[in-house]
Design a protein around this motif. Structure first.
Motif, PDB file in Angstrom:
ATOM      1  N   TYR A   5       0.835  -1.208   0.000  1.00 27.39           N
ATOM      2  CA  TYR A   5       0.000   0.000   0.000  1.00 27.39           C
ATOM      3  C   TYR A   5       0.869   1.256   0.000  1.00 27.39           C
ATOM      4  O   TYR A   5       0.632   2.187  -0.775  1.00 27.39           O
ATOM      5  CB  TYR A   5      -0.947  -0.026   1.196  1.00 27.39           C
ATOM      6  N   LEU A   6       1.889   1.291   0.853  1.00 28.45           N
ATOM      7  CA  LEU A   6       2.793   2.438   0.898  1.00 28.45           C
ATOM      8  C   LEU A   6       3.496   2.611  -0.443  1.00 28.45           C
ATOM      9  O   LEU A   6       3.626   3.724  -0.953  1.00 28.45           O
ATOM     10  CB  LEU A   6       3.806   2.283   2.027  1.00 28.45           C
ATOM     11  N   LEU A   9       1.080   4.109  -2.899  1.00 27.40           N
ATOM     12  CA  LEU A   9       0.897   5.542  -2.635  1.00 27.40           C
ATOM     13  C   LEU A   9       2.089   6.355  -3.130  1.00 27.40           C
ATOM     14  O   LEU A   9       1.919   7.412  -3.754  1.00 27.40           O
ATOM     15  CB  LEU A   9       0.689   5.783  -1.141  1.00 27.40           C
ATOM     16  N   MET A  66      -0.518  -3.236   4.536  1.00 31.09           N
ATOM     17  CA  MET A  66       0.009  -2.059   5.225  1.00 31.09           C
ATOM     18  C   MET A  66       1.191  -2.447   6.110  1.00 31.09           C
ATOM     19  O   MET A  66       1.342  -3.606   6.491  1.00 31.09           O
ATOM     20  CB  MET A  66      -1.097  -1.400   6.044  1.00 31.09           C
ATOM     21  N   THR A  67       2.004  -1.467   6.457  1.00 27.78           N
ATOM     22  CA  THR A  67       3.218  -1.735   7.242  1.00 27.78           C
ATOM     23  C   THR A  67       2.911  -2.117   8.683  1.00 27.78           C
ATOM     24  O   THR A  67       3.697  -2.798   9.316  1.00 27.78           O
ATOM     25  CB  THR A  67       4.140  -0.498   7.269  1.00 27.78           C
ATOM     26  N   GLU A  78       0.810   5.129   6.609  1.00 29.56           N
ATOM     27  CA  GLU A  78       0.380   5.397   5.238  1.00 29.56           C
ATOM     28  C   GLU A  78      -0.576   6.589   5.119  1.00 29.56           C
ATOM     29  O   GLU A  78      -0.709   7.172   4.040  1.00 29.56           O
ATOM     30  CB  GLU A  78      -0.300   4.151   4.647  1.00 29.56           C
ATOM     31  N   GLU A  79      -1.229   6.953   6.208  1.00 31.68           N
ATOM     32  CA  GLU A  79      -2.263   7.998   6.154  1.00 31.68           C
ATOM     33  C   GLU A  79      -1.747   9.352   5.642  1.00 31.68           C
ATOM     34  O   GLU A  79      -2.378   9.946   4.759  1.00 31.68           O
ATOM     35  CB  GLU A  79      -2.938   8.158   7.516  1.00 31.68           C
ATOM     36  N   PHE A  81       0.667   9.936   3.638  1.00 32.49           N
ATOM     37  CA  PHE A  81       0.960   9.785   2.207  1.00 32.49           C
ATOM     38  C   PHE A  81      -0.331   9.758   1.393  1.00 32.49           C
ATOM     39  O   PHE A  81      -0.406  10.333   0.303  1.00 32.49           O
ATOM     40  CB  PHE A  81       1.790   8.520   1.961  1.00 32.49           C
TER      41      PHE A  81
END
Length: 112
Positions: A5-6, A9, A66-67, A78-79, A81
């Protein structure tokens, strides 16, 4: 698998930068103003998220993509970003719409 996900993004943000550079939509039109607008948008939405988290409205979703790193309770790494992408996409879209119309004469004001 926790970086998918990161990575998506960051890739999307990179694409926003390429579009911006190619067409002069946001940062390449006025770097100072763009920095202020993007930073203001990020601060606004992060504060919004923190209020939502504090009021038990927003929760972190659990996924293997997600991490798992949290910046604050219920606020994943991630939020910011995602919020940067949201703001940058919005400003590039606005820049594209205003840039396209910048060279056209308005109705009734043509050079006859």
């Amino acid at each position: 698998m926790g970086l998918i996900y990161l990575g998506a993004l960051l890739t999307s943000l990179g694409c926003m930068v390429l579009l911006d550079r190619r067409f002069g939509l946001f940062f390449w039109r006025d770097r100072r103003r763009a920095t202020i607008v993007l930073a203001s948008g990020l601060v606004f939405f992060i504060v919004w998220d923190l209020f939502g988290i504090g009021l038990d409205i927003f929760f972190r979703g659990e996924t293997d993509f997600m991490t798992g790193i949290l910046l604050a309770p219920e606020l994943p790494l991630e939020e910011p970003f995602f919020l940067a992408l949201l703001c940058y996409l919005s400003m590039n879209a606005y820049g594209a719409l205003t840039h396209r119309d910048a060279g056209r004469p308005r109705a009734g004001r043509g050079t006859a």
